[in-house]
Design an enzyme around this catalytic site. Sequence first.
Site, PDB file in Angstrom:
ATOM      1  N   HIS A   1       4.119  -8.747   1.663  1.00 29.86           N
ATOM      2  CA  HIS A   1       3.290  -7.638   2.134  1.00 29.86           C
ATOM      3  C   HIS A   1       2.278  -7.218   1.069  1.00 29.86           C
ATOM      4  CE1 HIS A   1       5.370  -4.820  -0.525  1.00 29.86           C
ATOM      5  NE2 HIS A   1       6.492  -5.438  -0.178  1.00 29.86           N
TER       6      HIS A   1
ATOM      7  N   GLU B   1      13.969  -5.985   2.742  1.00 39.27           N
ATOM      8  CA  GLU B   1      14.167  -6.077   1.302  1.00 39.27           C
ATOM      9  C   GLU B   1      15.567  -5.596   0.920  1.00 39.27           C
ATOM     10  OE1 GLU B   1      14.046  -7.428  -1.420  1.00 39.27           O
ATOM     11  OE2 GLU B   1      12.006  -7.003  -2.149  1.00 39.27           O
TER      12      GLU B   1
END
Length: 428
Positions: free
Chosen positions: A232, A308
């Site tokens: 990202h 994550e």
Amino acid sequence: MSAVREFVVEADGGSRGNPGPAGYGSVVIDAATGETLVEAAEYIGIATNNVAEYRGLVAGLRAAHALDPAAPVHVRMDSKLVVEQMSGRWKIKHPDMKPLAAEAASIYPPGQVTYEWMPREQNKHADRLANEAMDAGKRGEKWSPSTSTADLDTGTGSRATREPGDAAAGAAKARAALAGGSARRGAAEPPRSAGLKAAADARAARNVAQAPTVGWGGADLGTPATFVLLRHGDTPLTPEKRFSGSGGSDPALTGAGRAQAERAAVALAARGTIQAVVSSPLIRCMETARTVADRLGLDVTIEDGLRETDFGAWEGLTFAEVQERHPDDLTAWLSSTDVRPTGGGESFDEVTHRVTAARDKLLAAYAGRTVLVVTHVTPIKTLVRLALGAPPESVFRMELSSASVSVVAYYADGNPSVRLLNDTAHLR
């Protein structure tokens, strides 16, 4: 009473620059005999890959319709986007593609045309025609069979448009139809026969025999599932290198992060190979994924296993702050992948188990396809580590920049291949 004819249309398009000089190629094949009936190709000026692919589809359908408007048609293309959109499973978002899709749908009644995705290496005939058209356009010429130089990969007969018996006039009619429209009809849907499958199986067998080998072995392993791994873009925590996992504030992209996502979208669109987009459920990944997906005209699928690591009490802290507040816990964490961060986060071993399950799920869902996987530092490092067969502590020895691209391909024999790591050229 004569049997109903059946056609296979194979089509492709390409752009050298995306957008750039573009062309398409189409071939109409007799489903029962495998004979090539019509070839069509055209240089279309500056356009994108997707527009060129749609133009190839329209040309192939018009040529088949001119040969026999009552014949069922089976379209085979290596563009997952076109196949899924024309099959009604994916939405058509791009304004340049909507009118082309509508034109393609208007050539035959609903249900008379079926669609199948095939690997790129099996679409050699149409791909070659598209490249010949682009080459002719570069020379300032118009494509015709006489400008071609290579022999046919499939079918029989000469490179000129072919039609058996006294039906050559039908082939000429098909060529003429490429220049004009064809009204939608209201005929009843004819049934498909086994001829389509037999012809497709024969072509697939020929293409398997011609496909390049992988690695040192002699066996053809087919098209791998390819994961294009995109980290990202920047969040407010990224420049300060603060722990930012799945147990924190779930920050969104900054302006810089959105700009990184846009640059990644442009670069990935230029590749022209992405067929699906999958994302972590966290906001920063979903924003990045949607930026790319909107440019590609694709939807985003969420996979929770790609989130994550949960860094527990370390969320939002810098490495120096964790070292000051939790020195013993940090030392233990750096020494072993089965140690959790302070406050009950996830160990790297636990993340590996979760990411492995997500990987296997995606491999089953996207066999032979190229998938953009938008996720985070730890999942990407884990996928690369597993592909290399590297020890767990190797995750501490990789660098992954914001909006960087890494690539791992997975072959049918179970062997992966790391093709790219931390590429940031598109950001410069």
